[in-house]
Design an enzyme around this catalytic site. Structure first.
Site, PDB file in Angstrom:
ATOM      1  N   ARG A 123      62.647  64.781  29.019  1.00  0.00           N
ATOM      2  CA  ARG A 123      62.270  63.562  28.114  1.00  0.00           C
ATOM      3  C   ARG A 123      64.111  63.524  27.632  1.00  0.00           C
ATOM      4  NH1 ARG A 123      57.275  65.293  27.547  1.00  0.00           N
ATOM      5  NH2 ARG A 123      55.358  63.907  28.107  1.00  0.00           N
ATOM      6  N   LYS A 148      56.621  65.374  22.567  1.00  0.00           N
ATOM      7  CA  LYS A 148      55.045  64.668  22.608  1.00  0.00           C
ATOM      8  C   LYS A 148      53.764  65.098  22.791  1.00  0.00           C
ATOM      9  CE  LYS A 148      53.760  59.494  24.850  1.00  0.00           C
ATOM     10  NZ  LYS A 148      54.521  58.984  26.309  1.00  0.00           N
ATOM     11  N   HIS A 213      64.824  58.556  32.088  1.00  0.00           N
ATOM     12  CA  HIS A 213      63.795  58.656  32.877  1.00  0.00           C
ATOM     13  C   HIS A 213      63.746  58.645  34.246  1.00  0.00           C
ATOM     14  CE1 HIS A 213      60.031  59.866  30.952  1.00  0.00           C
ATOM     15  NE2 HIS A 213      59.685  58.699  31.749  1.00  0.00           N
ATOM     16  N   ARG A 216      64.076  62.102  35.378  1.00  0.00           N
ATOM     17  CA  ARG A 216      62.375  62.795  35.027  1.00  0.00           C
ATOM     18  C   ARG A 216      61.628  62.373  36.165  1.00  0.00           C
ATOM     19  NH1 ARG A 216      58.705  65.180  31.031  1.00  0.00           N
ATOM     20  NH2 ARG A 216      57.071  63.848  31.280  1.00  0.00           N
ATOM     21  N   HIS A 239      52.125  66.731  30.501  1.00  0.00           N
ATOM     22  CA  HIS A 239      50.773  65.712  30.638  1.00  0.00           C
ATOM     23  C   HIS A 239      49.727  66.333  30.176  1.00  0.00           C
ATOM     24  CE1 HIS A 239      53.784  63.183  33.516  1.00  0.00           C
ATOM     25  NE2 HIS A 239      54.127  62.860  31.983  1.00  0.00           N
ATOM     26  N   TYR A 248      52.592  60.464  41.101  1.00  0.00           N
ATOM     27  CA  TYR A 248      54.010  60.855  42.349  1.00  0.00           C
ATOM     28  C   TYR A 248      53.589  60.951  43.616  1.00  0.00           C
ATOM     29  CZ  TYR A 248      56.243  62.012  37.500  1.00  0.00           C
ATOM     30  OH  TYR A 248      56.587  60.930  35.941  1.00  0.00           O
TER      31      TYR A 248
END
Length: 266
Positions: A123, A148, A213, A216, A239, A248
């Site tokens: 990120r 995050k 982004h 990424r 995640h 994805y």
């Protein structure tokens, strides 16, 4: 929010969202605000101004958090409903497009920053918060600290990236942050990093509205297309849920390319 270790970015977003809601009811005491008022605000402000579902979600998060801590009100927090979020596919670049973007800059600092985002699936904030000690060349990893969700994770360090980092380090000798701004010891700004990408896009004549982004998303999709298990991609991206990574599979072209269209047999 600070005592609960919310990020400054989240605090700012929630504060602005709550400010908008409370200003809408500036003539009404906070203790008198009820669930019907939330619906009226949604119809009279959010929908009227055609604001996004994601913004509405931010409003809901802010209202819930605020009224969970403010006692003696008429709001029933659990009865505040969220909007249905649009299921959008992530924006992905081809490997050829990524290569053009990463090679656009001759400046080693700019080139290394963009390359590190793509090679590790970082990120924007994760790149800017890196310190020289987070590059572990002996173990071949990059340590991403307190990203995050306040989680640490590691990403594999590409030998090609390591060479670039060494060249960059010798030229710039950063003190505190891996990538510093004009003043030594100060982190590189988000605005300047976005400008680096914008300049790269202009140099290679890519007119798509590419954001940092996208690099990424492209990292994750290209990994999937090369056969990497979704569970590993989940770990690399940091995640919590595997469901986040399933998007994805919808943009990977590897399986699609193996499907023969019936049109070809006509």
């Amino acid at each position: 929010m600070r005592s609960k270790r919310y990020s400054e970015s989240t605090i700012s977003t929630y504060s602005e969202a709550l400010k908008s809601f409370l200003f809408f009811y500036r003539e009404k005491p906070v203790v008198e605000i009820n669930n019907e008022d939330v619906i009226i605000y949604n119809n009279g402000y959010i929908l009227k101004n055609k604001l996004s579902a994601s913004y509405q979600n931010q409003i809901v998060n802010a209202i819930k958090l605020f009224f969970k801590t403010v006692r003696g009100t008429k709001i029933e927090v659990d009865k505040i409903h969220r909007p249905k979020r649009a299921k959008l596919l992530p924006n992905v670049l081809s490997k050829e497009e990524v290569k053009l973007i990463l090679n656009a800059h001759s400046n080693i600092k700019h080139k290394t920053m963009l390359s590190l985002i793509y090679s590790c699936g970082l990120r924007r904030s994760e790149l800017l918060n890196l310190k020289p000690a987070d590059i572990d060349s002996k173990r071949g990893i990059v340590i991403i600290r307190q990203s995050k969700g306040k989680k640490d994770r590691i990403a594999p360090l590409s030998p090609k990236i390591l060479e670039m980092l060494r060249e960059y380090y010798m030229g710039y000798k950063p003190k505190t942050w891996l990538f510093e701004g004009v003043n030594p010891g100060e982190p590189y700004s988000e605005k300047s990093l976005q400008s680096v990408l914008k300049q790269a896009l202009q140099k290679v004549s890519i007119t798509k509205p590419v954001s940092l982004h996208w690099l990424r998303h492209s990292f994750a999709t290209h990994l999937l297309e090369s056969g990497t298990d979704l569970r590993y991609i989940q770990e690399l991206l940091g995640h919590n849920s595997s469901k986040t990574n399933e998007i994805y599979t919808h943009v990977s072209t590897k399986s699609l390319q193996q499907i023969k269209s019936p049109f070809d047999d006509l």
